[in-house]
Design a protein around this motif. Sequence first.
Motif, mmCIF file in Angstrom:
data_model
loop_
_atom_site.group_PDB
_atom_site.id
_atom_site.type_symbol
_atom_site.label_atom_id
_atom_site.label_comp_id
_atom_site.label_asym_id
_atom_site.label_seq_id
_atom_site.Cartn_x
_atom_site.Cartn_y
_atom_site.Cartn_z
ATOM 1 N N LYS A 227 0.834 -1.203 0.000
ATOM 2 C CA LYS A 227 0.000 0.000 0.000
ATOM 3 C C LYS A 227 0.872 1.258 0.000
ATOM 4 C CE LYS A 227 -3.525 -2.341 2.794
ATOM 5 N NZ LYS A 227 -4.191 -2.343 4.113
ATOM 6 N N LYS A 228 1.931 1.220 0.806
ATOM 7 C CA LYS A 228 2.837 2.363 0.884
ATOM 8 C C LYS A 228 3.561 2.572 -0.441
ATOM 9 C CE LYS A 228 6.884 4.068 3.420
ATOM 10 N NZ LYS A 228 7.846 3.787 4.525
ATOM 11 N N ASN A 229 4.069 1.474 -1.014
ATOM 12 C CA ASN A 229 4.847 1.585 -2.248
ATOM 13 C C ASN A 229 4.012 2.079 -3.424
ATOM 14 O OD1 ASN A 229 7.137 0.713 -0.932
ATOM 15 N ND2 ASN A 229 6.962 -1.406 -1.636
ATOM 16 N N LEU A 230 2.753 1.667 -3.489
ATOM 17 C CA LEU A 230 1.889 2.124 -4.574
ATOM 18 C C LEU A 230 1.749 3.641 -4.561
ATOM 19 C CD1 LEU A 230 -0.964 -0.555 -4.598
ATOM 20 C CD2 LEU A 230 0.713 -0.139 -6.402
ATOM 21 N N TRP A 231 1.631 4.205 -3.347
ATOM 22 C CA TRP A 231 1.500 5.662 -3.255
ATOM 23 C C TRP A 231 2.834 6.352 -3.517
ATOM 24 C CZ3 TRP A 231 -1.969 9.202 -3.723
ATOM 25 C CH2 TRP A 231 -1.687 10.507 -3.307
ATOM 26 N N VAL A 232 3.909 5.802 -2.957
ATOM 27 C CA VAL A 232 5.222 6.404 -3.151
ATOM 28 C C VAL A 232 5.575 6.448 -4.644
ATOM 29 C CG1 VAL A 232 7.700 6.070 -2.767
ATOM 30 C CG2 VAL A 232 6.091 5.796 -0.868
ATOM 31 N N THR A 247 -6.054 6.621 2.741
ATOM 32 C CA THR A 247 -6.196 6.980 4.147
ATOM 33 C C THR A 247 -4.952 6.603 4.935
ATOM 34 O OG1 THR A 247 -8.581 6.592 4.031
ATOM 35 C CG2 THR A 247 -7.607 6.738 6.228
ATOM 36 N N LEU A 248 -4.412 7.582 5.645
ATOM 37 C CA LEU A 248 -3.302 7.340 6.567
ATOM 38 C C LEU A 248 -3.827 7.336 7.992
ATOM 39 C CD1 LEU A 248 -0.390 9.559 5.165
ATOM 40 C CD2 LEU A 248 -0.491 7.060 5.207
ATOM 41 N N GLN A 249 -3.262 6.472 8.820
ATOM 42 C CA GLN A 249 -3.641 6.401 10.236
ATOM 43 C C GLN A 249 -2.391 6.190 11.074
ATOM 44 O OE1 GLN A 249 -7.093 4.017 11.044
ATOM 45 N NE2 GLN A 249 -6.470 3.557 13.137
ATOM 46 N N ASP A 250 -2.347 6.844 12.255
ATOM 47 C CA ASP A 250 -1.179 6.651 13.118
ATOM 48 C C ASP A 250 -1.535 5.750 14.289
ATOM 49 O OD1 ASP A 250 -2.530 8.194 15.004
ATOM 50 O OD2 ASP A 250 -1.395 10.012 14.577
ATOM 51 N N CYS A 287 -0.853 3.242 5.798
ATOM 52 C CA CYS A 287 -2.056 3.302 4.962
ATOM 53 C C CYS A 287 -3.045 2.266 5.471
ATOM 54 C CB CYS A 287 -1.711 3.026 3.502
ATOM 55 S SG CYS A 287 -3.151 2.944 2.429
ATOM 56 N N SER A 288 -4.172 2.741 5.994
ATOM 57 C CA SER A 288 -5.177 1.817 6.517
ATOM 58 C C SER A 288 -6.124 1.327 5.432
ATOM 59 C CB SER A 288 -5.987 2.483 7.636
ATOM 60 O OG SER A 288 -6.634 3.652 7.154
ATOM 61 N N ASP A 289 -6.345 2.143 4.411
ATOM 62 C CA ASP A 289 -7.153 1.670 3.285
ATOM 63 C C ASP A 289 -6.940 2.567 2.073
ATOM 64 O OD1 ASP A 289 -9.550 3.619 2.802
ATOM 65 O OD2 ASP A 289 -9.479 3.388 4.970
ATOM 66 N N SER A 290 -7.246 1.985 0.930
ATOM 67 C CA SER A 290 -7.090 2.724 -0.315
ATOM 68 C C SER A 290 -8.003 2.135 -1.371
ATOM 69 C CB SER A 290 -5.630 2.661 -0.784
ATOM 70 O OG SER A 290 -5.455 3.383 -1.980
ATOM 71 N N ASN A 291 -8.623 2.992 -2.175
ATOM 72 C CA ASN A 291 -9.398 2.572 -3.333
ATOM 73 C C ASN A 291 -8.571 2.866 -4.577
ATOM 74 O OD1 ASN A 291 -12.551 1.884 -3.059
ATOM 75 N ND2 ASN A 291 -11.912 3.177 -1.346
ATOM 76 N N ILE A 292 -8.252 1.830 -5.317
ATOM 77 C CA ILE A 292 -7.454 2.040 -6.518
ATOM 78 C C ILE A 292 -8.101 1.329 -7.707
ATOM 79 C CG2 ILE A 292 -5.311 2.284 -5.222
ATOM 80 C CD1 ILE A 292 -4.567 -0.533 -6.005
ATOM 81 N N TYR A 293 -7.700 1.760 -8.877
ATOM 82 C CA TYR A 293 -8.187 1.152 -10.116
ATOM 83 C C TYR A 293 -6.989 0.757 -10.963
ATOM 84 C CZ TYR A 293 -12.765 3.083 -8.916
ATOM 85 O OH TYR A 293 -13.938 3.386 -8.284
ATOM 86 N N HIS A 334 0.283 -7.304 -10.331
ATOM 87 C CA HIS A 334 0.699 -5.972 -9.925
ATOM 88 C C HIS A 334 0.412 -5.682 -8.452
ATOM 89 C CE1 HIS A 334 0.379 -5.541 -14.350
ATOM 90 N NE2 HIS A 334 1.451 -4.792 -14.176
ATOM 91 N N ASN A 335 -0.014 -6.696 -7.708
ATOM 92 C CA ASN A 335 -0.256 -6.521 -6.272
ATOM 93 C C ASN A 335 0.951 -6.951 -5.477
ATOM 94 O OD1 ASN A 335 -2.448 -5.366 -4.907
ATOM 95 N ND2 ASN A 335 -3.834 -6.890 -5.777
#
Length: 335
Positions: A227-232, A247-250, A287-293, A334-335
Amino acid sequence: MLERAERLRLLLTLIERATSIAVVRDFLKSRDISHSAASWEELRTKRLVPAVEEGKIQLSDLQALLRRTEGFGRQHIFLFRCPAERAKMMVAEARVRELFLEKGVGQVGDDPLVVDLPSQPTFVDARFAERGNVKSMTLKEVEKRTSKRLASETIDETAMTFTKVYRVEPQRAINVVRLWSDGLLEVRIASRDNTTRYRDDLAQFFHRLKPIIARDEFTEISLNQLKKNLWVKRVELQKLVKFSTYTLQDDEGMSLRANTVLSTDDLAGSERIAKSLAEFHSDTAYCSDSNIYFKIVEDAEIVKEIHVLLNGEDNEFAVTAAITEEEYEYVLQHN
């Protein structure tokens, strides 16, 4: 064994539930068979049934089409791993066939069972394949579920009551497990309408898989780094992936959520969003959750976007809509 006419009827019914008219039209087109149709009724009565009667399509061809369209998508996928040595033993075809016979399932993988709504969860198919030097075993289960649909609401002012009547509807759910000889295990649980948690479904499926696959031999594969790498790498992946939420959560439970307004928008293209998330990010944020396509591109054109939810358990992701086997493999790659 089902009679030929009944088997054909059931196969066509299941294919209609599993996939789209476009996929079936492509199936016919690839065999140089007339494929134009505006509805399922027309596709079934004017194209598929005549093609079978004329011998242009065999029932085995329809079974193969069902295999590549059913059990892909509308599922929550959980990833696990075990030592390769154990996996190689577990995927051995002779072993699996013997254990299935002990479960009362014969001819596994040779002639898949065609059932609609079995009274109890039933294994209907086993497939053995090899990609490169890595072998795999795939088991498919059909499960009958029920869902409630609101049918009517009645207010009785005299009795001071409010009555809701629900219609109970049966549903055909497909659960799939695939084990690779390198130790990777995919468990795909059919999505439910009324929950986002699948811990109980997962445990029950593993119980039914005994002794072919034992849960205690596997550890979960965390998707947190993915999840982190996809955004980076969002900028270099823009031709492949589109973000609609992130969504980021601490560790204190504080969270920051970014989302698009239009379905065509992409968070990866917003510098302001990137800066806001970067300011919130810390060593304890994740990253607690993400919606991607995931974008499928042909001839520089986006022909389809596959919606994937990255949320739930650490080793879980979901594909929200029905897709083909080839599209599922594309997402998994790609996951």
